[in-house]
Design an enzyme around this catalytic site. Structure first.
Site, mmCIF file in Angstrom:
data_model
loop_
_atom_site.group_PDB
_atom_site.id
_atom_site.type_symbol
_atom_site.label_atom_id
_atom_site.label_comp_id
_atom_site.label_asym_id
_atom_site.label_seq_id
_atom_site.Cartn_x
_atom_site.Cartn_y
_atom_site.Cartn_z
ATOM 1 N N HIS B 39 -8.834 -12.911 53.552
ATOM 2 C CA HIS B 39 -9.586 -13.967 52.865
ATOM 3 C C HIS B 39 -9.620 -15.244 53.699
ATOM 4 O O HIS B 39 -10.632 -15.920 53.782
ATOM 5 C CB HIS B 39 -8.962 -14.263 51.499
ATOM 6 C CG HIS B 39 -9.482 -13.385 50.406
ATOM 7 N ND1 HIS B 39 -9.034 -12.106 50.212
ATOM 8 C CD2 HIS B 39 -10.426 -13.595 49.444
ATOM 9 C CE1 HIS B 39 -9.673 -11.566 49.167
ATOM 10 N NE2 HIS B 39 -10.518 -12.452 48.694
ATOM 11 N N LYS B 104 -4.054 -7.532 40.170
ATOM 12 C CA LYS B 104 -3.170 -7.580 39.003
ATOM 13 C C LYS B 104 -2.624 -8.991 38.909
ATOM 14 O O LYS B 104 -2.427 -9.663 39.914
ATOM 15 C CB LYS B 104 -2.043 -6.554 39.123
ATOM 16 C CG LYS B 104 -1.235 -6.689 40.404
ATOM 17 C CD LYS B 104 0.247 -6.615 40.204
ATOM 18 C CE LYS B 104 0.967 -6.596 41.537
ATOM 19 N NZ LYS B 104 2.230 -7.328 41.526
#
Lengths: 279, 187
Positions: B39, B104
């Site tokens: 990222h 998650k």
């Protein structure tokens, strides 16, 4: 003086890290099964069933239970009558981890803190070494994932906080962590010692198999009290809501400075991998 | 949980508009894997105005760093990693048209708001069930940042990957709703 060869240590550690990552302990699977009976949430029950299936799949197909095969933490009890021959003891342990993570197709998850460059072989490892009487060598291999480690906390409480203060901080730690550390978790609690000792106690408490009560009856009762409070939070399996937020609370305690009340909370995800080997 | 959907990636707005927190989804198609390090590099390219190594519009990113594939398999264990570490980068990608994220754990308020603004969803896979999640992965190809090892960007072809909607386009949050439903007063 009993001699133990470093090559035997390396080979045992290599096999253990692979086995620990592929085969979830029966104690953990039994705790999932017990949790299924208590879980009120249908989604929570379905998750527990999936976790049991995941453990079976991993063991049968020889792949890791979880892709986060962790940093290798080794608790070592080395008998003082043992002579380690053939090389450097610490390097022998590290070499076992290096070889096991490669041969077992385990993920290498260790990197430089600033550049984030992966060291490529899952070393260095974390070794906690105790010298003990006798001529044995016992090693607990504990691959620890990052998600649950990140949600662990350490508090230097004032002595006036007492048991109530401890309880409040432990429950708060679990509730704030919510879904992040992959509940249902096992909560390792280290009380006393000092700053660093409390953290080691918390982690070491996780070595005790699930279902085995604390040998100290007072701590055993406190563990149950804490577990009941934690399981009122409603976080539940995977944080999606439910009764079984944690499978167990384990406490290790030792005396501390008159001015201090150190408390460490080490959260362990449901993929609780710990394997004991004896040489 | 409420509805069960089967969706193909990439998504369009109509695919995800009806989804609500708590809905179960099975996903088929292409997913791109990315964790923090990938990222960071993607966002550096965005800042430079350079082309990205993956398409973003309509796509779904799976936050996963799989374990290596043993012989005879396409992937090792492949469960989700904790998503909050991607929060600083997610709003920009959502602005660029990213429609789904799988991971998650909780997201930041900024990410939840960006999902409402740009119409996207966040879905949870079962954390720690890496062996089970891997069963849905049929093909894998490294598309960028191979030097990052487990953190490289991979293109995964998945069939019926089971996930649950946590944050929808309306600002709902399953983690908050779920916990609230089962919370009990302390003694």
């Amino acid at each position: 003086m009993r001699e133990i060869a470093t090559e035997d240590i390396t080979s045992a550690v290599k096999d253990a890290v692979i086995k620990a990552n592929y085969e979830l302990g029966e104690d953990v699977i039994e705790a999932f099964t017990a949790g299924l009976k208590e879980e009120e949430s249908p989604v929570g029950r379905e998750i527990l069933e999936r976790l049991i299936e995941n453990a079976r799949l991993a063991a049968e197909e020889r792949i890791p239970i979880c892709q986060d095969t962790g940093v290798a933490v080794l608790f070592v009890e080395l008998g003082q009558s043992v002579s380690v021959v053939g090389g450097d003891f610490n390097q022998a342990l590290e070499e076992g981890v290096r070889q096991g993570y490669e041969a077992g197709f385990l993920r290498k998850s260790v990197c430089d803190p600033f550049t984030r460059k992966n060291t490529g072989d899952n070393t260095p490892i974390i070794i906690h070494l105790d010298l003990v009487p006798g001529d044995g060598l016992k090693i607990w291999v504990v691959p620890k994932g990052g998600g649950s480690e990140n949600m662990s906390r350490l508090f230097m409480l004032p002595p006036s906080a007492g048991w109530e203060g401890i309880k409040q901080r432990v429950v708060q730690t679990v509730e704030e962590a919510g879904p992040n550390p992959c509940p249902p978790t096992i909560v390792g609690v280290g009380i006393g010692g000092n700053f660093e000792r409390s953290a080691i106690l918390a982690k070491k408490s996780l070595l005790r198999p699930l279902g085995v009560p604390n040998s100290d009856p007072d701590l055993a009762q406190k563990e149950q009290e804490l577990l009941a409070e934690i399981n009122k939070t409603g976080v539940g399996p995977q944080g999606l809501g439910g009764r079984i937020t944690s499978l167990a609370v384990h406490i290790l305690m030792m005396p501390c400075h008159i001015a201090s009340l150190p408390l460490a909370v080490n959260i362990q995800c449901h993929a609780s991998r710990h394997l004991e080997i004896v040489l | 949980m409420d509805e069960i959907y089967h969706l193909e990636t990439p998504f369009n707005a109509q695919d995800i508009e009806p989804l609500r927190a708590g809905d179960r989804v099975t996903l088929s198609g292409v997913l791109y894997t990315a964790r923090d390090a990938a990222h960071r590099r993607l966002l550096e390219l965005v800042e430079q105005g350079a082309a990205l190594p993956i398409p973003v519009e309509g796509q779904v990113i799976y936050y996963v760093g799989p374990s290596p594939a043993p012989p005879g398999r396409v992937i090792g264990a492949a469960g989700p990693t904790t998503s909050y570490r991607m929060d600083p980068y997610a709003p920009k990608l959502l602005e660029m048209g990213l429609k789904g994220m799988i991971g998650k754990g909780k997201r930041s308020q900024e990410v939840v708001e960006a999902m409402v603004r740009y119409k996207a969803v966040y879905m949870a896979a079962i954390g720690g069930a890496g062996a089970l999640m891997a069963q849905a992965v049929k093909a894998v190809r490294v598309v960028a940042y191979e030097d990052l090892g487990p953190e490289a960007i991979r293109e995964l072809k998945v069939e019926r990957l089971p996930v649950v909607v946590v944050n929808d386009t309306q600002g709902n949050d399953l983690y908050i709703q779920g916990q609230k439903a089962y919370k009990r007063a302390s003694a």
